[in-house]
Each structure stands twice: as C-alpha cells, then as structure tokens.
Design an enzyme around this catalytic site. Sequence first.
Site, short mmCIF file in Angstrom:
data_model
loop_
_atom_site.label_atom_id
_atom_site.label_comp_id
_atom_site.label_asym_id
_atom_site.label_seq_id
_atom_site.Cartn_x
_atom_site.Cartn_y
_atom_site.Cartn_z
N ALA A 24 0.81 -1.22 0.00
CA ALA A 24 0.00 0.00 0.00
C ALA A 24 0.85 1.28 0.00
O ALA A 24 0.43 2.31 -0.51
CB ALA A 24 -0.93 -0.02 1.20
N THR A 28 0.50 5.59 -1.55
CA THR A 28 0.06 6.71 -0.68
C THR A 28 0.35 8.05 -1.35
O THR A 28 -0.42 9.01 -1.19
CB THR A 28 0.75 6.67 0.71
OG1 THR A 28 2.16 6.65 0.52
CG2 THR A 28 0.32 5.47 1.52
N GLN A 105 0.38 -6.36 -3.60
CA GLN A 105 -0.73 -6.62 -2.69
C GLN A 105 -1.84 -5.60 -2.93
O GLN A 105 -2.88 -5.65 -2.30
CB GLN A 105 -0.25 -6.50 -1.24
CG GLN A 105 0.86 -7.45 -0.88
CD GLN A 105 1.46 -7.10 0.47
OE1 GLN A 105 1.01 -7.57 1.51
NE2 GLN A 105 2.46 -6.26 0.46
N ASP A 108 -5.47 -1.41 -6.39
CA ASP A 108 -5.84 -0.15 -7.04
C ASP A 108 -5.58 -0.13 -8.55
O ASP A 108 -5.94 0.84 -9.22
CB ASP A 108 -5.10 1.02 -6.36
CG ASP A 108 -3.58 0.82 -6.29
OD1 ASP A 108 -3.00 0.23 -7.23
OD2 ASP A 108 -2.97 1.26 -5.30
N HIS A 125 -4.02 -9.73 -4.31
CA HIS A 125 -5.25 -9.47 -3.54
C HIS A 125 -6.39 -8.99 -4.43
O HIS A 125 -7.32 -8.34 -3.96
CB HIS A 125 -4.96 -8.48 -2.41
CG HIS A 125 -4.03 -9.05 -1.36
ND1 HIS A 125 -3.41 -8.28 -0.41
CD2 HIS A 125 -3.64 -10.33 -1.13
CE1 HIS A 125 -2.66 -9.07 0.36
NE2 HIS A 125 -2.77 -10.30 -0.07
N CYS A 133 -19.54 -12.53 -10.02
CA CYS A 133 -20.69 -13.06 -9.29
C CYS A 133 -20.19 -14.14 -8.34
O CYS A 133 -19.48 -15.05 -8.75
CB CYS A 133 -21.71 -13.64 -10.27
SG CYS A 133 -23.01 -14.57 -9.42
N CYS A 136 -22.22 -17.69 -9.69
CA CYS A 136 -21.96 -18.37 -10.97
C CYS A 136 -20.62 -17.97 -11.59
O CYS A 136 -20.28 -18.45 -12.67
CB CYS A 136 -23.10 -18.12 -11.96
SG CYS A 136 -23.12 -16.44 -12.64
N CYS A 158 -26.28 -10.34 -9.81
CA CYS A 158 -25.95 -10.95 -11.09
C CYS A 158 -27.19 -11.00 -11.99
O CYS A 158 -28.23 -11.53 -11.57
CB CYS A 158 -25.39 -12.35 -10.87
SG CYS A 158 -25.03 -13.23 -12.39
N CYS A 161 -28.01 -15.00 -12.49
CA CYS A 161 -28.49 -15.91 -11.42
C CYS A 161 -28.89 -15.16 -10.14
O CYS A 161 -29.16 -15.81 -9.14
CB CYS A 161 -27.41 -16.94 -11.11
SG CYS A 161 -26.00 -16.26 -10.21
#
Length: 257
Positions: A24, A28, A105, A108, A125, A133, A136, A158, A161
Amino acid sequence: MEDALHAAGKLLKGSGKILAFTGAGISTESGIPDFRGPNGVWTKVDPDDFHISRYLTNPEVRRRGWKLHQSGELWGARSSVRPNSGHEAIVDLWEAGRLAGCVTQNIDGLHLEAGLPSEAVAELHGSTRAARCMSCSATWPTETVLVWMDEGMETPECPHCRGIVKTTTVLFGETLPDEEVSRAWKMAEEAQAVLAIGSTLSVWPAAEIPYQMAVTAKPLIIVNQGATDLDHLASIRIEGAAGQALPALVKLILSPD
Ligand code: NAD
C-alpha cells in the site's frame, strides 16, 4: 538514505532480474491511504467490515462498499487516482529488461495504469477494476456494474443468477486467486533479487514470497517508511518515500558504468 541508495544501486545493477514486491505504501503518494501506516485506513474503519462473512451476510455493507466505488472515493474503480513516480520507475525497470515481474498486494490497478503489461503483474489481492458473481462466477469490468447502479440498481446482483456481485478484491477470510499466486511464484523463481516497496511485509501468505527469496540467499532490498517484519533478512534497507527513493534507485541501476 544516500549511502543505502548507492549500495542498493550497486547490488541490483550486478544482479540478474529483479522482482518488485509492492504494498500500500507505493500508492500513498497517489493519494490512497495505506492500512497500517500512521494515517492508515485502520485508524478510521472497522477491519471487520473487510471480512467476507460480513460482506455476504450484510446487504448494508455491500451497498456501502458499492456506493464508495460509484462515487469514486478511496481506491474505487471510478476514483481519479493516478500512478506516481514510484509506479513509473518500476515500468522503467521492465522496459530495460531488468524486471522479472511485479507482485503487488495492492488492489488499485495503478501498476497496470502506469504501463506494465498484464503478464508482468500479479495482483495477489485482486483488483477493484474487475467484478465477479459470487454464485456463478460471471465476471465484468467494475465499470459495467457501476453503470447498472447509475441506472437504478441499489446493490448490484448478477443478471444471470441473482447472485451477490463483488469486486475481485480479496477480503479477510477469502483465499488468494490461484492464477495470480502461481504467476507470482514463477516471477520469484526467475528473479535473482527482490525489491520490496511500501509494505510492512506482515500480511501472509503474500509476504511468504519475499521471505522465501531472502532465506534462499536472494538479496532483499527494502524501500519503506518505517519498520517491516522482514527487516532482519534485508541486505539493504532504504528508509524513505517510494516516490523519491525508487526513481533515484532505478536511475542508479540503469546507469551505464
Ligand atoms: P501496510 O498498510 O501494512 O503497510 C504500508 C507500509 O508502507 C507502512 O509501513 C507505511 O509506513 C509505508 N509507507 C506509507 N507510505 C509510504 C511511502 N510513500 N513510501 C514508502 N513507504 C510508505 O500495507 P501492506 O503491507 O501492503 O498491506 C496492507 C494490505 O492492504 C494489503 O494486503 C493490500 O491488499 C491492502 N491495501 C491496498 C491498498 C491499495 O491498493 N493501494 C491500500 C490499502 C491497503
């Protein structure tokens, strides 16, 4: 900082390919707060709101999260954040053929926006830029889902579904995406050194990548403001802002002798 920069420049100039491992802290300076820094998100937001069980069981948490994306706040898909000189320095390494890849990680999307091709980035991440979804597994660019909201859908579901729709960002309690993890380990194998930037290196399993590289004698260079959990394994630690330190370091790495 100057001595550490020169030592790192010398070491990385002579090494093979480099793995950039980012957290992160590299974003910044683009205006996105980190989690654990002094002004981090955890000083303002309840971390439990980032747990998958709360997301799945509480429609209000989902509605609030999607509203943030729609209004362009924080790191949302519509935010106006732009890559900074730290992200750009990593692109310079790639273009010079010195980067095995960038394992991030961050969610953005700024490494891709800065110009790294998708095969050079492993987003461990997930990303705010893609949505899926939960039932599905249909996927869309997040912007498509935001258009549904602009047209009146309060909390996205979704169209196939009626399942819960979420960005691909990994919440607490979720596993990391297999494809990104295996690409990250391939990059780590190809690299001869690891440059960890803007991360406390405390979030596992992500931090296992720089950890494993360091304990198998690949030099670990850390650029961070503040301590990290792997400082004891670092060959060199550069204390400073990524947006200043990285361009200077990359210039040294790429300079002719
Ligand atoms: P972290 O919040 O644990 O640590 C960030 C570190 O970067 C801190 O030590 C902080 O002092 C340092 N830092 C802040 N600004 C810096 C700068 N300009 N230059 C150098 N260092 C700086 O971050 P983490 O280790 O990446 O883990 C946090 C988790 O939160 C990650 O898993 C990530 O998924 C998520 N996250 C992502 C974003 C994003 O996508 N931009 C933002 C916040 C959190």
